[in-house]
Structure formats: C-alpha cells, structure tokens
Design a protein around this motif. Structure first.
Motif, mmCIF file in Angstrom:
data_model
loop_
_atom_site.group_PDB
_atom_site.id
_atom_site.type_symbol
_atom_site.label_atom_id
_atom_site.label_comp_id
_atom_site.label_asym_id
_atom_site.label_seq_id
_atom_site.Cartn_x
_atom_site.Cartn_y
_atom_site.Cartn_z
ATOM 1 N N GLY A 21 -3.164 -2.776 3.249
ATOM 2 C CA GLY A 21 -2.928 -3.348 1.928
ATOM 3 C C GLY A 21 -2.347 -4.740 2.005
ATOM 4 N N ALA A 22 -1.445 -4.973 2.956
ATOM 5 C CA ALA A 22 -0.855 -6.304 3.114
ATOM 6 C C ALA A 22 -1.906 -7.325 3.524
ATOM 7 C CB ALA A 22 0.272 -6.254 4.145
ATOM 8 N N VAL A 23 -2.780 -6.943 4.444
ATOM 9 C CA VAL A 23 -3.870 -7.845 4.857
ATOM 10 C C VAL A 23 -4.791 -8.133 3.674
ATOM 11 C CG1 VAL A 23 -5.906 -8.045 6.338
ATOM 12 C CG2 VAL A 23 -3.750 -7.169 7.280
ATOM 13 N N ALA A 24 -5.134 -7.087 2.923
ATOM 14 C CA ALA A 24 -6.007 -7.266 1.759
ATOM 15 C C ALA A 24 -5.355 -8.168 0.719
ATOM 16 C CB ALA A 24 -6.358 -5.905 1.159
ATOM 17 N N LEU A 25 -4.044 -8.045 0.544
ATOM 18 C CA LEU A 25 -3.345 -8.876 -0.441
ATOM 19 C C LEU A 25 -3.373 -10.348 -0.032
ATOM 20 C CD1 LEU A 25 -1.740 -8.725 -3.088
ATOM 21 C CD2 LEU A 25 0.335 -8.568 -1.699
ATOM 22 N N VAL A 26 -3.140 -10.612 1.241
ATOM 23 C CA VAL A 26 -3.213 -11.995 1.719
ATOM 24 C C VAL A 26 -4.632 -12.542 1.524
ATOM 25 C CG1 VAL A 26 -3.108 -13.458 3.783
ATOM 26 C CG2 VAL A 26 -1.293 -11.785 3.338
ATOM 27 N N LEU A 27 -5.625 -11.728 1.846
ATOM 28 C CA LEU A 27 -7.019 -12.171 1.654
ATOM 29 C C LEU A 27 -7.344 -12.382 0.182
ATOM 30 C CD1 LEU A 27 -8.811 -9.971 4.334
ATOM 31 C CD2 LEU A 27 -8.509 -12.468 4.369
ATOM 32 N N PHE A 28 -6.767 -11.574 -0.684
ATOM 33 C CA PHE A 28 -6.991 -11.759 -2.119
ATOM 34 C C PHE A 28 -6.432 -13.106 -2.581
ATOM 35 C CE2 PHE A 28 -5.205 -11.237 -6.459
ATOM 36 C CZ PHE A 28 -6.409 -11.290 -7.153
ATOM 37 N N PHE A 29 -5.214 -13.432 -2.132
ATOM 38 C CA PHE A 29 -4.612 -14.686 -2.569
ATOM 39 C C PHE A 29 -5.281 -15.904 -1.934
ATOM 40 C CE2 PHE A 29 -0.677 -12.062 -3.507
ATOM 41 C CZ PHE A 29 -0.931 -12.059 -4.875
ATOM 42 N N THR A 30 -5.971 -15.720 -0.825
ATOM 43 C CA THR A 30 -6.654 -16.855 -0.183
ATOM 44 C C THR A 30 -8.148 -16.902 -0.479
ATOM 45 O OG1 THR A 30 -6.948 -15.597 1.866
ATOM 46 C CG2 THR A 30 -4.974 -16.999 1.686
ATOM 47 N N ARG A 31 -8.771 -15.728 -0.730
ATOM 48 C CA ARG A 31 -10.225 -15.703 -0.918
ATOM 49 C C ARG A 31 -10.679 -15.062 -2.222
ATOM 50 N NH1 ARG A 31 -12.359 -14.445 5.169
ATOM 51 N NH2 ARG A 31 -11.286 -16.218 6.095
ATOM 52 N N GLY A 32 -9.811 -14.330 -2.907
ATOM 53 C CA GLY A 32 -10.176 -13.703 -4.178
ATOM 54 C C GLY A 32 -10.736 -12.301 -3.996
ATOM 55 N N GLN A 33 -11.464 -11.874 -4.996
ATOM 56 C CA GLN A 33 -12.033 -10.528 -4.991
ATOM 57 C C GLN A 33 -13.128 -10.416 -3.939
ATOM 58 O OE1 GLN A 33 -10.912 -7.957 -6.025
ATOM 59 N NE2 GLN A 33 -10.068 -8.114 -8.066
ATOM 60 N N PRO A 34 -13.359 -9.221 -3.416
ATOM 61 C CA PRO A 34 -12.905 -7.896 -3.851
ATOM 62 C C PRO A 34 -11.571 -7.464 -3.233
ATOM 63 C CG PRO A 34 -14.440 -7.586 -2.072
ATOM 64 C CD PRO A 34 -14.331 -9.091 -2.294
ATOM 65 N N TRP A 35 -10.870 -8.401 -2.586
ATOM 66 C CA TRP A 35 -9.676 -8.028 -1.833
ATOM 67 C C TRP A 35 -8.548 -7.510 -2.706
ATOM 68 C CZ3 TRP A 35 -10.622 -6.975 2.877
ATOM 69 C CH2 TRP A 35 -11.669 -7.618 3.531
ATOM 70 N N GLY A 36 -8.459 -7.965 -3.943
ATOM 71 C CA GLY A 36 -7.439 -7.447 -4.839
ATOM 72 C C GLY A 36 -7.657 -5.973 -5.141
ATOM 73 N N THR A 37 -8.905 -5.620 -5.398
ATOM 74 C CA THR A 37 -9.239 -4.219 -5.657
ATOM 75 C C THR A 37 -9.023 -3.373 -4.409
ATOM 76 O OG1 THR A 37 -10.854 -4.919 -7.317
ATOM 77 C CG2 THR A 37 -11.066 -2.672 -6.465
ATOM 78 N N ILE A 38 -9.337 -3.917 -3.256
ATOM 79 C CA ILE A 38 -9.114 -3.193 -1.996
ATOM 80 C C ILE A 38 -7.622 -2.966 -1.782
ATOM 81 C CG2 ILE A 38 -9.317 -3.380 0.525
ATOM 82 C CD1 ILE A 38 -12.035 -4.825 -0.018
ATOM 83 N N ASN A 39 -6.800 -3.977 -2.084
ATOM 84 C CA ASN A 39 -5.346 -3.811 -1.992
ATOM 85 C C ASN A 39 -4.860 -2.724 -2.947
ATOM 86 O OD1 ASN A 39 -2.675 -4.842 -3.616
ATOM 87 N ND2 ASN A 39 -2.423 -4.860 -1.394
ATOM 88 N N ASP A 40 -5.386 -2.710 -4.158
ATOM 89 C CA ASP A 40 -4.985 -1.698 -5.131
ATOM 90 C C ASP A 40 -5.365 -0.297 -4.651
ATOM 91 O OD1 ASP A 40 -3.969 -3.666 -6.838
ATOM 92 O OD2 ASP A 40 -5.885 -3.896 -7.867
ATOM 93 N N ALA A 41 -6.552 -0.167 -4.059
ATOM 94 C CA ALA A 41 -6.976 1.134 -3.524
ATOM 95 C C ALA A 41 -6.072 1.558 -2.362
ATOM 96 C CB ALA A 41 -8.438 1.065 -3.073
ATOM 97 N N ALA A 42 -5.701 0.615 -1.514
ATOM 98 C CA ALA A 42 -4.786 0.935 -0.418
ATOM 99 C C ALA A 42 -3.431 1.389 -0.958
ATOM 100 C CB ALA A 42 -4.612 -0.277 0.499
ATOM 101 N N SER A 43 -3.007 0.811 -2.076
ATOM 102 C CA SER A 43 -1.748 1.221 -2.700
ATOM 103 C C SER A 43 -1.807 2.657 -3.197
ATOM 104 C CB SER A 43 -1.398 0.290 -3.865
ATOM 105 O OG SER A 43 -1.152 -1.009 -3.405
ATOM 106 N N VAL A 44 -2.954 3.069 -3.717
ATOM 107 C CA VAL A 44 -3.120 4.456 -4.165
ATOM 108 C C VAL A 44 -2.978 5.397 -2.967
ATOM 109 C CG1 VAL A 44 -4.720 6.142 -5.163
ATOM 110 C CG2 VAL A 44 -4.581 3.832 -6.133
ATOM 111 N N VAL A 45 -3.658 5.075 -1.878
ATOM 112 C CA VAL A 45 -3.574 5.892 -0.666
ATOM 113 C C VAL A 45 -2.131 5.936 -0.169
ATOM 114 C CG1 VAL A 45 -4.296 6.070 1.762
ATOM 115 C CG2 VAL A 45 -5.980 5.492 -0.021
#
Length: 195
Positions: A21-45
């Motif tokens: 989730g941390a990696v996905a969040l960094v990628l979201f802030f640097t590259r955008g979607q779909p990384w934000g949604t991937i971070n959110d899914a990792a948070s659910v897990v």
C-alpha cells in the motif's frame, strides 16, 4: 488450524499489505491512477487481516497483570471496530460507490482509532509482548495518528502526512512481520482463555 496459525499468517499478510500500500501510494502521488485505487484495496486487505491479530493480542495481554481481561477486550474492540469501519469505507471507494471526499473523514477517523489501538497495545504489551513488539506498536500508533492529522489538515502536502507515513510504515510493518514470524514459527507462546 490453530489461532497462532491464523493470526500469524494474517499478521504477515497485513505486513505485506502495508508495504504494498505504501508503494502504491507513492506511485499514486507521482503517477496517478490506478495506483490510488490499488492503495485503497491494499488498505482493505490490511484492515481485515489485522482483525485476527487484534483478537490474539487481546488473548496474550489479558493474561498479563495488573491489566484485567476486560481491559484487553476493550482495547481489542476499539481496534476491531475501527478496522471494520476503515475496511468498509475503503471497499466502497474501491468499487466506486463513494468518492474520496465522502469517505475521507470516516477513514481518517477510523485510522486514528487504529492508531489508538496500536498505542494501547504497545503500552500494555511490554511484559506480555516484549520490548520490540511494544515499541513497534507504539511507533505505528503515532504514525497512524500523525498521518490522519496531516491528511485532515493539509492532505499529502502536510509534513505530518509524510512523517506519519514513514512511522506507520516502519512501525506497523515491524510489529506485524515480527509478530507473524514469531507466531508461525511457534516462538511466541499464546495462553488460551481456558488454559
């Protein structure tokens, strides 16, 4: 399957979800979607995998005096309710039923209570869990609290968002991975309620 097996592997899954989730969040802030949604899914897990951990930690800490079982159960209840609330709203966000703005306050509030759970677990656990697990839990708790505050007042640009994120990543991963390995390998003795 024993409680140690379930909680141990759940802790390891949660540790992996924390890092992913941390990696996905960094990628979201640097590259955008779909990384934000991937971070959110990792948070659910992450949140769902932490529930067996919270239950097992309550069993371990309930045997440690001077804290009675009721205290350990109350601490577990705080964490589990917060984990369920966070998982629910993050899942709704992942499937597109709500927007980030609609869930932000609820998820940050639930995260603050997960942080409180971590701090309480660490504060009580020095005798029951040992210094490393307790210190990691306290660090993770402060990370959750700082991240939540930072995102609430300034989103990702607030300094506490970044500092809290690092504390959360290090503390939570250390707590979950160490606990998971100790449980899976049988290194951590778990006293049962009826023992």
């Amino acid at each position: 399957m024993t409680p140690e097996f379930v909680a141990g592997w759940s802790a390891l899954l949660a540790a992996g979800a924390t890092v992913f989730g941390a990696v996905a969040l960094v990628l979201f802030f640097t590259r955008g979607q779909p990384w934000g949604t991937i971070n959110d899914a990792a948070s659910v897990v992450l949140m769902l995998a932490m529930i067996p951990v919270a239950l097992l930690v309550a069993v371990i800490e309930s045997r440690e005096q001077p804290f009675p079982s009721a205290y350990a159960l109350a601490v577990a209840a705080i964490g589990i309710v917060a984990m369920l609330v966070a998982a629910w709203y993050q899942a709704l966000l992942v499937i597109g039923r709500v927007t980030y703005e609609q869930t932000k306050g609820r998820v940050l509030g639930a995260g603050a209570f997960v942080g409180l759970w971590y701090v309480l677990v660490g504060a009580v656990g020095f005798r029951a869990l040992g210094e490393v697990l307790s210190a990691s839990a306290i660090l993770a708790g402060f990370g959750f609290l700082a991240t939540g505050y930072g995102f609430a007042v300034g989103n990702e640009r607030h300094p506490l968002s970044a500092l809290g994120g690092v504390l959360l990543l290090v503390g939570s991963t250390a707590f979950l991975a160490t606990l998971g390995v100790r449980l899976v390998t049988g290194d951590l003795f778990v006293p049962y309620w009826n023992a």
